[in-house]
Structures are given as C-alpha cells and as structure tokens.
Design a protein around this motif. Sequence first.
Motif, PDB file in Angstrom:
ATOM      1  N   VAL A  14       0.847  -1.191   0.000  1.00 16.93           N
ATOM      2  CA  VAL A  14       0.000   0.000   0.000  1.00 16.93           C
ATOM      3  C   VAL A  14       0.882   1.241   0.000  1.00 16.93           C
ATOM      4  CG1 VAL A  14      -1.630   1.352   1.377  1.00 16.93           C
ATOM      5  CG2 VAL A  14      -1.923  -1.119   1.170  1.00 16.93           C
ATOM      6  N   GLY A  15       0.546   2.186  -0.870  1.00 13.52           N
ATOM      7  CA  GLY A  15       1.251   3.461  -0.807  1.00 13.52           C
ATOM      8  C   GLY A  15       1.674   4.025  -2.139  1.00 13.52           C
ATOM      9  N   GLU A  16       2.859   4.591  -2.158  1.00 12.12           N
ATOM     10  CA  GLU A  16       3.281   5.463  -3.253  1.00 12.12           C
ATOM     11  C   GLU A  16       3.851   4.715  -4.456  1.00 12.12           C
ATOM     12  OE1 GLU A  16       5.135   9.714  -3.219  1.00 12.12           O
ATOM     13  OE2 GLU A  16       6.684   8.278  -2.641  1.00 12.12           O
ATOM     14  N   MET A  17       3.425   5.175  -5.633  1.00 17.45           N
ATOM     15  CA  MET A  17       4.009   4.764  -6.898  1.00 17.45           C
ATOM     16  C   MET A  17       4.358   6.041  -7.665  1.00 17.45           C
ATOM     17  SD  MET A  17       2.593   2.183  -9.844  1.00 17.45           S
ATOM     18  CE  MET A  17       0.935   2.876  -9.864  1.00 17.45           C
ATOM     19  N   PHE A 127      -7.270   6.601   3.114  1.00 17.51           N
ATOM     20  CA  PHE A 127      -7.737   5.326   3.658  1.00 17.51           C
ATOM     21  C   PHE A 127      -8.956   4.812   2.899  1.00 17.51           C
ATOM     22  CE2 PHE A 127     -10.601   3.032   6.536  1.00 17.51           C
ATOM     23  CZ  PHE A 127      -9.776   1.995   6.968  1.00 17.51           C
ATOM     24  N   GLU A 128      -9.857   5.710   2.515  1.00 16.01           N
ATOM     25  CA  GLU A 128     -11.093   5.309   1.831  1.00 16.01           C
ATOM     26  C   GLU A 128     -10.815   4.708   0.451  1.00 16.01           C
ATOM     27  OE1 GLU A 128     -11.961   7.554   5.233  1.00 16.01           O
ATOM     28  OE2 GLU A 128     -10.670   8.132   3.526  1.00 16.01           O
ATOM     29  N   ASP A 129      -9.614   4.881  -0.077  1.00 13.90           N
ATOM     30  CA  ASP A 129      -9.265   4.283  -1.363  1.00 13.90           C
ATOM     31  C   ASP A 129      -9.026   2.780  -1.270  1.00 13.90           C
ATOM     32  OD1 ASP A 129      -9.348   6.713  -2.673  1.00 13.90           O
ATOM     33  OD2 ASP A 129      -7.184   7.072  -2.536  1.00 13.90           O
ATOM     34  N   GLY A 156      -5.076   7.575   8.779  1.00 16.28           N
ATOM     35  CA  GLY A 156      -5.401   6.548   7.793  1.00 16.28           C
ATOM     36  C   GLY A 156      -4.499   5.338   7.913  1.00 16.28           C
ATOM     37  N   ALA A 157      -3.213   5.568   8.058  1.00 16.38           N
ATOM     38  CA  ALA A 157      -2.267   4.461   8.181  1.00 16.38           C
ATOM     39  C   ALA A 157      -2.503   3.683   9.471  1.00 16.38           C
ATOM     40  CB  ALA A 157      -0.838   4.989   8.131  1.00 16.38           C
ATOM     41  N   VAL A 158      -2.759   4.387  10.565  1.00 17.20           N
ATOM     42  CA  VAL A 158      -3.000   3.709  11.839  1.00 17.20           C
ATOM     43  C   VAL A 158      -4.250   2.847  11.753  1.00 17.20           C
ATOM     44  CG1 VAL A 158      -3.568   4.061  14.273  1.00 17.20           C
ATOM     45  CG2 VAL A 158      -1.779   5.441  13.197  1.00 17.20           C
ATOM     46  N   ARG A 159      -5.291   3.343  11.124  1.00 16.07           N
ATOM     47  CA  ARG A 159      -6.521   2.549  10.967  1.00 16.07           C
ATOM     48  C   ARG A 159      -6.242   1.263  10.196  1.00 16.07           C
ATOM     49  NH1 ARG A 159     -11.066   6.293   8.443  1.00 16.07           N
ATOM     50  NH2 ARG A 159     -12.290   4.370   8.680  1.00 16.07           N
ATOM     51  N   LEU A 160      -5.476   1.365   9.130  1.00 14.74           N
ATOM     52  CA  LEU A 160      -5.172   0.183   8.327  1.00 14.74           C
ATOM     53  C   LEU A 160      -4.302  -0.799   9.106  1.00 14.74           C
ATOM     54  CD1 LEU A 160      -5.365  -1.293   5.638  1.00 14.74           C
ATOM     55  CD2 LEU A 160      -3.332  -0.029   4.889  1.00 14.74           C
ATOM     56  N   LEU A 161      -3.286  -0.298   9.789  1.00 16.21           N
ATOM     57  CA  LEU A 161      -2.417  -1.177  10.574  1.00 16.21           C
ATOM     58  C   LEU A 161      -3.205  -1.889  11.674  1.00 16.21           C
ATOM     59  CD1 LEU A 161       0.670   1.180  10.876  1.00 16.21           C
ATOM     60  CD2 LEU A 161       0.653  -1.038   9.698  1.00 16.21           C
TER      61      LEU A 161
END
Length: 326
Positions: A14-17, A127-129, A156-161
């Motif tokens: 998850v993250g940057e490209m 996060f909603e993505d 957002g990152a904390v919610r996913l983790l």
Amino acid sequence: MKERDTGALRVLCVGEMMADLVAYPIGPVLLESDYHAMDSFWVKTGGDAHNNAVDLSRLGCLVTYIGRVGNDMFAQNCLSSLRAEGVDVSRVIFSETAEQAKSLILMGEGGSRTFYQNFGSSGEFCFEDIDLSVLNRVSVLQIGGTFHMERFDGEGAVRLLKLAKERGITTSLDVTMDRKGRWNSLLEPYYPYLDYFMPSIEQAVEITGQTRFSDIAGFFLERGVKNVIIKAGTQGSYFKNNATAFSCACYHVPSVADTTGAGDAFVAGFLAARGRGFQAEESMVFATACSAHVIQQVGAVTGMRSFDEIMRFVRREPRPEIVYDP
C-alpha cells in the motif's frame, strides 16, 4: 500474468508509486546556462510501494498493490510495469484531478543522486481508497511512502495497521524523508501495530535523535515495535528485537550504477525470506543480497532477480559478517 505457487506468501503493498525520470550523468548545474550534454535519459517506474510490489513479486510472492494513480500517460506506464510482473492492480484508484506522482532524478557518477519530486496522485491517496476485503486474503501488509501521502499518513495508516493486526496479518513499514519535520510526532501512533519497522539510518536519526544503532532500535522497541531493522548503506544493516541484536555487513559488488531502490529491495528481500521461514540472520543476509543486485543497474527495480537467483548468489559469494551485540 505470471503463474505463482498457490502456497506463496501473499502480500499487500500500500502506498506510493512514482514515475522516475532519470538523467545521467549530471554534474554541477548552472541554471543560467541553456545547454548541458548528458549520456542518457530514462523513463522508469518507482516509489516505495511500487518497488516493494515488483521486488516481492519477482521473489515469488503473490502481491496486490493498492494506491492512487494519476490522470496522465505516466500513470499507465507505472501500471503496466506492475502488471508485467504479475502484481494485482485491480484495486487501484484513478485520480480525476492529479497527475501521476513523479521524481526527476539527477544522477552523477557512482550512483550519487538528487531528487526533484511532485507528489501528485500520492498526495490524494487516502484510507477510503483501500478495498479492505483484501485483508482477508493476505498474510503481510507493507506500507511504503510514508510522509509523501498527506491524506493517508497518520490516522489513515494507523486505521489500516490496526485492522491488519486484528486479522493476524504481519505488518511492516518503511518511510521516506520528511521535509516538514513531523517525524516521530506522526509515527508515534504507528509503533504498537508494527511487526517490522525498517527506516534508513538517516531517517532513524531524525526520528529518534539518537545516533547509535542499539539506542535507535531501543527507542522503537520501547514504543511497541516488535522488530527494528536499520538500513545503513555501506555500513550494512542492523536488526534488533527483545531477544537478539546484531549487525550485518554488505556484499562487495564490482560497481555501483544507481542506489535508487536499494532500501526497497532490502525490505522486499527480508519479508520474502521471513515468509519462507528463514531466521532473522538468514533474512538479513538475503535482503542484503537483494540490495547488492539492485545497485548494479540503473532503475529502482531493474536489478532485482528471482528468489532462486538471489539464493545462488548467497551460496556462491562470501557471507557478510554478522556481529552480535554483547
């Protein structure tokens, strides 16, 4: 799409490209001059999460990438690079307003480089993505590009983790340099949900205010991280958890063409090795071998090889020295 062993490690990146635009060789530049000759200009793909996804896929993992891509031709080029490696990109989000995140990389002799970056689509990612149903099908979550994703970083990152840990998923995080000075104030809530945290030495010093490997790792362990790995370039790397601590030296390579993506290759190599049941020491050596391959070619992922090819290298070459803390 490449075939994969159904028992392969399943990873969500998850993250940057980013689109990487690489100019070589570049010496001191005077903007007042209207012309500079160069040997090469490459259009490649990069970004931490993209690099992790490609590298892990080449190492035999089943990989899903989730991020936001831009509305220009560079976005399609980035997606094509992932598809060619067998990475599942069916859940990416297409931006209607932002261009693909880009890095202009001015590279000198011996792999030295400087970056000019536009975060574009990375800045819109949130996060909603994320299609959270993917969490039911993976065993590892790797987040890459922290500090470049303004809407995702932090809450957002904390919610996913947190959701990942509730499902028993192994969690891992790598970061970029923070140009706004947030560092630990942003990362503090992440630590209790991280199985592996893998910053570079430069990043780790900025985050902790410490300079010794052991003190840096201790800072993160005290705050809840389970395993700390510090990537230190020519100094090698360092591993510490509550049971053991050791440093791992580097492999010697004939020449260094480009250090872009070396840290991402290390992260991918470590996770792939651990996923195959390697112990920490073996995993660090394997990760070091992955970085050694990547730095010998231009491009963040160009030099990465298959798991079997990396293992042949590991068996053939002198093993990097492992030194345990007293």
